[in-house]
Each structure stands twice: as structure tokens, then as C-alpha cells.
Write a protein that holds these residues in place. Structure first.
Motif, PDB file in Angstrom:
ATOM      1  N   THR A  35       0.878  -1.296  -0.007  1.00 17.21           N
ATOM      2  CA  THR A  35      -0.022   0.207   0.007  1.00 17.21           C
ATOM      3  C   THR A  35       0.955   1.154   0.018  1.00 17.21           C
ATOM      4  OG1 THR A  35      -1.965  -1.270   1.256  1.00 17.21           O
ATOM      5  CG2 THR A  35      -1.624   1.307   1.251  1.00 17.21           C
ATOM      6  N   GLU A  36       1.961   1.563   0.790  1.00 15.50           N
ATOM      7  CA  GLU A  36       2.812   2.407   0.922  1.00 15.50           C
ATOM      8  C   GLU A  36       3.427   2.654  -0.436  1.00 15.50           C
ATOM      9  OE1 GLU A  36       3.847   2.566   5.443  1.00 15.50           O
ATOM     10  OE2 GLU A  36       4.944   1.071   4.079  1.00 15.50           O
TER      11      GLU A  36
ATOM     12  N   ARG B  46       2.481   1.582  -3.389  1.00 15.48           N
ATOM     13  CA  ARG B  46       1.384   2.182  -4.343  1.00 15.48           C
ATOM     14  C   ARG B  46       1.308   3.500  -4.473  1.00 15.48           C
ATOM     15  NH1 ARG B  46      -3.287  -0.964  -3.175  1.00 15.48           N
ATOM     16  NH2 ARG B  46      -2.937  -2.278  -5.037  1.00 15.48           N
ATOM     17  N   LYS B  47       1.070   3.869  -2.952  1.00 17.45           N
ATOM     18  CA  LYS B  47       0.981   5.329  -2.859  1.00 17.45           C
ATOM     19  C   LYS B  47       2.052   6.213  -3.460  1.00 17.45           C
ATOM     20  CE  LYS B  47      -1.810   5.510   1.208  1.00 17.45           C
ATOM     21  NZ  LYS B  47      -1.903   5.809   2.978  1.00 17.45           N
ATOM     22  N   ALA B  48       3.457   5.494  -3.146  1.00 18.44           N
ATOM     23  CA  ALA B  48       4.642   6.276  -3.811  1.00 18.44           C
ATOM     24  C   ALA B  48       4.641   6.237  -5.339  1.00 18.44           C
ATOM     25  CB  ALA B  48       5.862   5.736  -3.243  1.00 18.44           C
TER      26      ALA B  48
ATOM     27  N   ILE C 167       1.839   6.043  -7.184  1.00 21.18           N
ATOM     28  CA  ILE C 167       0.737   6.922  -7.747  1.00 21.18           C
ATOM     29  C   ILE C 167       1.466   8.395  -7.727  1.00 21.18           C
ATOM     30  CG2 ILE C 167      -1.511   8.182  -7.519  1.00 21.18           C
ATOM     31  CD1 ILE C 167      -2.106   5.105  -6.505  1.00 21.18           C
ATOM     32  N   ALA C 168       1.931   8.992  -6.590  1.00 19.47           N
ATOM     33  CA  ALA C 168       2.563  10.292  -6.344  1.00 19.47           C
ATOM     34  C   ALA C 168       3.583  10.488  -7.376  1.00 19.47           C
ATOM     35  CB  ALA C 168       2.873  10.431  -5.072  1.00 19.47           C
TER      36      ALA C 168
ATOM     37  N   THR D 262       9.764   7.428  -8.205  1.00 18.13           N
ATOM     38  CA  THR D 262       9.412   6.626  -7.106  1.00 18.13           C
ATOM     39  C   THR D 262      10.248   6.169  -6.064  1.00 18.13           C
ATOM     40  OG1 THR D 262       7.800   5.672  -8.515  1.00 18.13           O
ATOM     41  CG2 THR D 262       8.279   4.198  -6.596  1.00 18.13           C
TER      42      THR D 262
ATOM     43  N   GLN E 159      10.541   9.302  -3.902  1.00 17.27           N
ATOM     44  CA  GLN E 159       9.365   9.431  -3.142  1.00 17.27           C
ATOM     45  C   GLN E 159       9.762   8.814  -1.884  1.00 17.27           C
ATOM     46  OE1 GLN E 159       7.024  11.695  -3.491  1.00 17.27           O
ATOM     47  NE2 GLN E 159       5.166  10.980  -2.031  1.00 17.27           N
TER      48      GLN E 159
ATOM     49  N   THR F  97       9.544  10.057   1.945  1.00 14.99           N
ATOM     50  CA  THR F  97       8.487   9.792   2.941  1.00 14.99           C
ATOM     51  C   THR F  97       8.915   8.602   3.872  1.00 14.99           C
ATOM     52  OG1 THR F  97       7.602   8.199   1.187  1.00 14.99           O
ATOM     53  CG2 THR F  97       6.724  10.383   1.370  1.00 14.99           C
TER      54      THR F  97
END
Length: 81
Positions: free
Chosen positions: A5-6, A8-10, A12-13, A45, A48, A52
């Protein structure tokens, strides 16, 4: 530990304005190229993830990854959080 999930967020960003990028169920086992991620998106990615999560992925290692699953496995095998 970095989760899917983390990641995926990275991803997408990192995709920016490219609305053709979709990361649905099973994205982890799909080649980056099939997901629409070129080398620039993959580098972003990783940047990112560094911002994060403090994850540093060496450039020479980055190009070995074909799928998000490989990237995720490497991070979780090599980075203690």
C-alpha cells in the motif's frame, strides 16, 4: 517494513499527471513497463520513498527491478526501519 500500500502511494505520487497509470489489484507482479512506468517514473518513485520513508535505493540496484514486487522485496530485505 514497507507495505504494498505504501509502495502504491509512492508510485501514484510519482506518476504525476499521467491519468493512464492505474495500480489495481495485483499491481505488484506486473512489469513496471506494463504499468506505464518508465525509468524517470521509477527514479521518482525511489525519490518519493526516500522522502517519505527514508529508504535509499542505490541507482545501480534500481535498474535490476522489473516489477514493484521485486522493489518491495529488496527494500524489506535491505532496509531496517
Amino acid at each position: 517494513m514497507l507495505t504494498a500500500t505504501e509502495l502504491r502511494k509512492a508510485m501514484i505520487a510519482s506518476a504525476g499527471e499521467d491519468e493512464s497509470i492505474t495500480l489495481g489489484e495485483g499491481f505488484e507482479t506486473t512489469d513496471f513497463a506494463e504499468l506505464g512506468f518508465d525509468s524517470l517514473a521509477l527514479m521518482e518513485t525511489c525519490s518519493q520513498l526516500k522522502r517519505t520513508h527514508g529508504v535509499v535505493i542505490p541507482d545501480e540496484t534500481l535498474w535490476d527491478f522489473v516489477t514493484p514486487e521485486e522493489l518491495l522485496r529488496w527494500v524489506n530485505d535491505n532496509i531496517s526501519r
